[in-house]
Design a protein around this motif. Structure first.
Motif, mmCIF file in Angstrom:
data_model
loop_
_atom_site.group_PDB
_atom_site.id
_atom_site.type_symbol
_atom_site.label_atom_id
_atom_site.label_comp_id
_atom_site.label_asym_id
_atom_site.label_seq_id
_atom_site.Cartn_x
_atom_site.Cartn_y
_atom_site.Cartn_z
ATOM 1 N N THR A 146 0.691 -1.257 -0.076
ATOM 2 C CA THR A 146 0.293 0.108 0.144
ATOM 3 C C THR A 146 0.740 1.377 0.002
ATOM 4 O OG1 THR A 146 -0.098 -0.025 2.350
ATOM 5 C CG2 THR A 146 -1.881 -1.229 0.992
ATOM 6 N N PHE A 147 2.013 1.033 -0.219
ATOM 7 C CA PHE A 147 3.161 2.302 -0.307
ATOM 8 C C PHE A 147 3.283 2.777 1.015
ATOM 9 C CE2 PHE A 147 1.478 1.464 -4.659
ATOM 10 C CZ PHE A 147 2.686 1.425 -5.548
ATOM 11 N N ASN A 148 3.399 2.179 2.128
ATOM 12 C CA ASN A 148 3.587 2.460 3.539
ATOM 13 C C ASN A 148 4.212 1.169 3.666
ATOM 14 O OD1 ASN A 148 3.588 2.813 5.978
ATOM 15 N ND2 ASN A 148 1.213 2.863 6.407
ATOM 16 N N PRO A 149 5.768 1.679 4.024
ATOM 17 C CA PRO A 149 6.571 0.842 4.709
ATOM 18 C C PRO A 149 6.464 0.026 5.963
ATOM 19 C CG PRO A 149 7.784 3.003 4.856
ATOM 20 C CD PRO A 149 6.315 3.004 4.256
ATOM 21 N N ALA A 150 5.312 0.588 6.724
ATOM 22 C CA ALA A 150 5.173 0.073 8.195
ATOM 23 C C ALA A 150 5.046 -1.442 8.304
ATOM 24 C CB ALA A 150 4.063 0.856 8.764
ATOM 25 N N PRO A 151 4.405 -1.941 7.376
ATOM 26 C CA PRO A 151 4.333 -3.536 7.530
ATOM 27 C C PRO A 151 5.523 -4.390 7.392
ATOM 28 C CG PRO A 151 2.382 -2.686 6.126
ATOM 29 C CD PRO A 151 3.339 -1.615 6.545
ATOM 30 N N PHE A 152 6.291 -3.783 6.392
ATOM 31 C CA PHE A 152 7.691 -4.383 6.180
ATOM 32 C C PHE A 152 8.524 -4.051 7.387
ATOM 33 C CE2 PHE A 152 12.024 -3.439 4.886
ATOM 34 C CZ PHE A 152 12.449 -4.590 4.450
ATOM 35 N N ILE A 153 8.570 -2.980 7.897
ATOM 36 C CA ILE A 153 9.492 -2.710 8.925
ATOM 37 C C ILE A 153 8.854 -3.564 10.190
ATOM 38 C CG2 ILE A 153 9.911 -1.059 10.682
ATOM 39 C CD1 ILE A 153 9.790 1.184 8.325
ATOM 40 N N ALA A 154 7.641 -3.840 10.416
ATOM 41 C CA ALA A 154 7.324 -4.524 11.499
ATOM 42 C C ALA A 154 7.528 -6.073 11.350
ATOM 43 C CB ALA A 154 5.653 -4.251 11.602
ATOM 44 N N ASN A 155 7.787 -6.606 10.212
ATOM 45 C CA ASN A 155 7.993 -8.024 9.868
ATOM 46 C C ASN A 155 9.189 -8.370 9.407
ATOM 47 O OD1 ASN A 155 7.734 -10.617 9.358
ATOM 48 N ND2 ASN A 155 6.049 -10.652 8.021
ATOM 49 N N LYS A 156 10.161 -8.739 10.412
ATOM 50 C CA LYS A 156 11.464 -8.801 9.952
ATOM 51 C C LYS A 156 11.941 -9.897 9.023
ATOM 52 C CE LYS A 156 13.629 -6.818 14.026
ATOM 53 N NZ LYS A 156 14.492 -6.903 15.132
ATOM 54 N N LYS A 157 10.674 -10.928 8.725
ATOM 55 C CA LYS A 157 10.971 -11.942 7.905
ATOM 56 C C LYS A 157 10.259 -11.771 6.655
ATOM 57 C CE LYS A 157 13.001 -14.415 10.802
ATOM 58 N NZ LYS A 157 14.665 -14.906 10.652
ATOM 59 N N SER A 158 9.822 -10.401 6.493
ATOM 60 C CA SER A 158 9.308 -10.080 4.905
ATOM 61 C C SER A 158 10.114 -9.475 4.089
ATOM 62 C CB SER A 158 8.095 -9.235 5.278
ATOM 63 O OG SER A 158 8.501 -7.948 5.797
ATOM 64 N N ILE A 159 9.661 -9.328 2.753
ATOM 65 C CA ILE A 159 10.553 -8.723 1.826
ATOM 66 C C ILE A 159 9.522 -7.604 1.277
ATOM 67 C CG2 ILE A 159 12.246 -10.447 1.124
ATOM 68 C CD1 ILE A 159 10.472 -11.001 -1.128
ATOM 69 N N GLN A 160 9.811 -6.676 0.735
ATOM 70 C CA GLN A 160 9.148 -5.554 -0.009
ATOM 71 C C GLN A 160 9.505 -4.975 -1.271
ATOM 72 O OE1 GLN A 160 7.668 -1.859 2.546
ATOM 73 N NE2 GLN A 160 8.639 -1.195 0.792
ATOM 74 N N GLN A 161 8.734 -4.800 -1.956
ATOM 75 C CA GLN A 161 8.984 -4.058 -3.320
ATOM 76 C C GLN A 161 9.362 -2.786 -3.206
ATOM 77 O OE1 GLN A 161 5.037 -3.762 -5.592
ATOM 78 N NE2 GLN A 161 5.978 -1.892 -6.230
ATOM 79 N N GLY A 162 10.080 -1.953 -4.023
ATOM 80 C CA GLY A 162 10.204 -0.784 -3.910
ATOM 81 C C GLY A 162 11.193 -0.017 -5.273
ATOM 82 N N TYR A 163 11.372 1.235 -5.197
ATOM 83 C CA TYR A 163 12.210 1.642 -6.096
ATOM 84 C C TYR A 163 13.601 2.245 -5.450
ATOM 85 C CZ TYR A 163 10.071 2.691 -10.674
ATOM 86 O OH TYR A 163 9.821 2.545 -11.890
ATOM 87 N N VAL A 164 14.594 1.955 -6.103
ATOM 88 C CA VAL A 164 16.012 2.044 -5.384
ATOM 89 C C VAL A 164 16.480 3.416 -5.115
ATOM 90 C CG1 VAL A 164 17.368 2.225 -7.616
ATOM 91 C CG2 VAL A 164 18.461 1.233 -5.641
ATOM 92 N N THR A 165 15.507 4.440 -5.459
ATOM 93 C CA THR A 165 15.399 5.790 -5.588
ATOM 94 C C THR A 165 14.912 6.232 -4.108
ATOM 95 O OG1 THR A 165 13.866 6.057 -7.131
ATOM 96 C CG2 THR A 165 16.239 6.512 -7.596
ATOM 97 N N SER A 166 13.869 5.640 -3.737
ATOM 98 C CA SER A 166 12.876 6.047 -2.749
ATOM 99 C C SER A 166 12.561 5.111 -1.586
ATOM 100 C CB SER A 166 11.609 6.422 -3.414
ATOM 101 O OG SER A 166 11.172 5.312 -4.197
ATOM 102 N N GLU A 167 12.151 3.941 -1.637
ATOM 103 C CA GLU A 167 12.059 3.182 -0.399
ATOM 104 C C GLU A 167 12.896 2.908 0.226
ATOM 105 O OE1 GLU A 167 7.981 2.507 -2.689
ATOM 106 O OE2 GLU A 167 10.063 3.185 -3.221
ATOM 107 N N PRO A 168 14.273 2.648 -0.057
ATOM 108 C CA PRO A 168 15.212 2.526 0.914
ATOM 109 C C PRO A 168 15.432 3.626 1.919
ATOM 110 C CG PRO A 168 15.991 1.757 -1.286
ATOM 111 C CD PRO A 168 14.698 2.195 -1.393
ATOM 112 N N PHE A 169 15.210 4.711 1.144
ATOM 113 C CA PHE A 169 15.484 6.190 1.821
ATOM 114 C C PHE A 169 14.084 6.147 2.946
ATOM 115 C CE2 PHE A 169 14.168 10.508 2.520
ATOM 116 C CZ PHE A 169 15.410 11.247 2.626
ATOM 117 N N ALA A 170 12.946 5.841 2.550
ATOM 118 C CA ALA A 170 11.943 5.909 3.547
ATOM 119 C C ALA A 170 12.090 4.770 4.621
ATOM 120 C CB ALA A 170 10.518 5.629 2.766
#
Length: 334
Positions: free
Chosen positions: A163-187
């Motif tokens: 949903t373009f919110n990194p909170a679920p990924f941050i909360a679940n250490k065993k998950s992976i998440q899609q993103g753009y190299v220019t934005s999501e790693p920063f967020a």
């Protein structure tokens, strides 16, 4: 059916020769596919430093966004050029008998990445399929996730919507998440307080070009000098944006998108350069915007194998190499 485009001798001479300068101050509109950001920097640079104007174009950048449908405007003749995401839209146009072509690929690598938490057994690309959850958006689920399943053994049943919110990924250490190299790693670093592992799909076989320049066949046929000017001006813009003074371009980006911060811009530009998104591989000799038949065929074959697109598409109708691979702008790289 889409007409195969074959440049006449006269038009070919026009493209190759000094007479290729477009009519002075000819107005052209370029639609991007998202809100203004550094990933569009080369185009803003070419506006800001007069590169487009130098070959006779008065370019207006129409930024995209969640409420803007740029491609229908291209098909309707309301804009002259459109920034495609990757090659899949061009393949789709051929299927639908839409006379649209990709005339340049300003990103050699699509910026799509997968992120994982460090130290959780997900530190290598081949480990990612073992994650508990794949946080992937709807479009990704229908494209690169199918490729990951076909070529790398991922389990599509593990997918949950992004949903373009990194909170679920941050909360679940065993998950992976899609993103753009220019934005999501920063967020993620900002919100989660850690640097995620970053895996660029392009470096692991997802061989599409990205940030393509799309235009209609009619524009190629009737205004080849305009296409040449825009393609070559964009290439020079990218060189100047990545390696020169990009302050004026960044001010234009922030004017169009006031939410864009200097910190985000600096991060994005560094990522674009570090990962060779616009300038790597074939561009070292052929220049930014480069495309090859072999690379496009390779990506198409992978998408057929993954059942993303059907077999039998005449992909030569999806693009032309007539305006690229000439080394334009190489002298600007510092």
């Amino acid at each position: 059916m889409i007409r195969q485009f074959s440049i006449s001798a006269a038009v070919a001479a026009l493209i190759a020769g000094t007479a290729s300068v477009a009519s002075a101050n000819e107005k052209v509109t370029f639609g991007t596919n998202w809100l203004a950001e550094p990933e569009h920097g080369g185009y803003y640079q070419a506006v800001a430093d007069g590169t487009y104007a130098a070959c006779g174009l008065d370019v207006t950048i129409m930024q995209g966004g969640p409420q803007v449908s740029g491609r229908p405007m291209l098909l309707a003749g309301k804009i002259d050029f459109y920034m495609g995401g990757n090659l899949l839209s061009a393949f789709d146009a051929v299927q639908q008998n839409i006379p649209m072509k990709v005339v340049a690929a300003d990103f050699q690598k699509e910026p799509q990445v997968l992120l994982s938490h460090p130290g959780e057994g997900l530190d290598k690309f081949e480990d990612l399929k073992n994650a508990e959850q794949y946080i992937v958006g709807d479009e990704g689920a229908q494209t690169f996730l199918l490729w990951l399943a076909a070529d790398h053994g991922f389990d599509v049943s593990k997918r949950v919507p992004y949903t373009f919110n990194p909170a679920p990924f941050i909360a679940n250490k065993k998950s992976i998440q899609q993103g753009y190299v220019t934005s999501e790693p920063f967020a993620v670093e900002k919100q989660g307080g850690f640097k995620p592992n970053v895996f660029l799909l392009a470096d692991n076989g997802f061989s599409t070009y990205a940030t393509t320049i799309e235009t209609m066949q009619d524009t190629i046929d009737k205004r080849p000098e305009v296409v040449k000017c825009f393609v070559e001006g964009s290439a020079k813009g990218w060189y100047n944006y990545l390696y020169g003074d990009n302050k004026a371009a960044n001010e234009l980006i922030k004017k169009d998108n006031p939410d864009m911060t200097d910190e985000q811009i600096a991060f994005s530009i560094k990522q674009l350069k570090d990962y060779g998104i616009a300038d790597s591989g074939d561009t070292e000799k052929l220049g930014i915007g480069a495309m090859t038949d072999a690379r496009i065929q390779d990506f198409y074959d992978k998408m057929v194998r993954a059942k993303v697109v059907p077999a039998g598409i005449d992909i030569k109708k999806a693009y032309t190499l007539d305006f690229v691979n000439k080394g334009v702008g190489l002298e600007l790289k510092k």
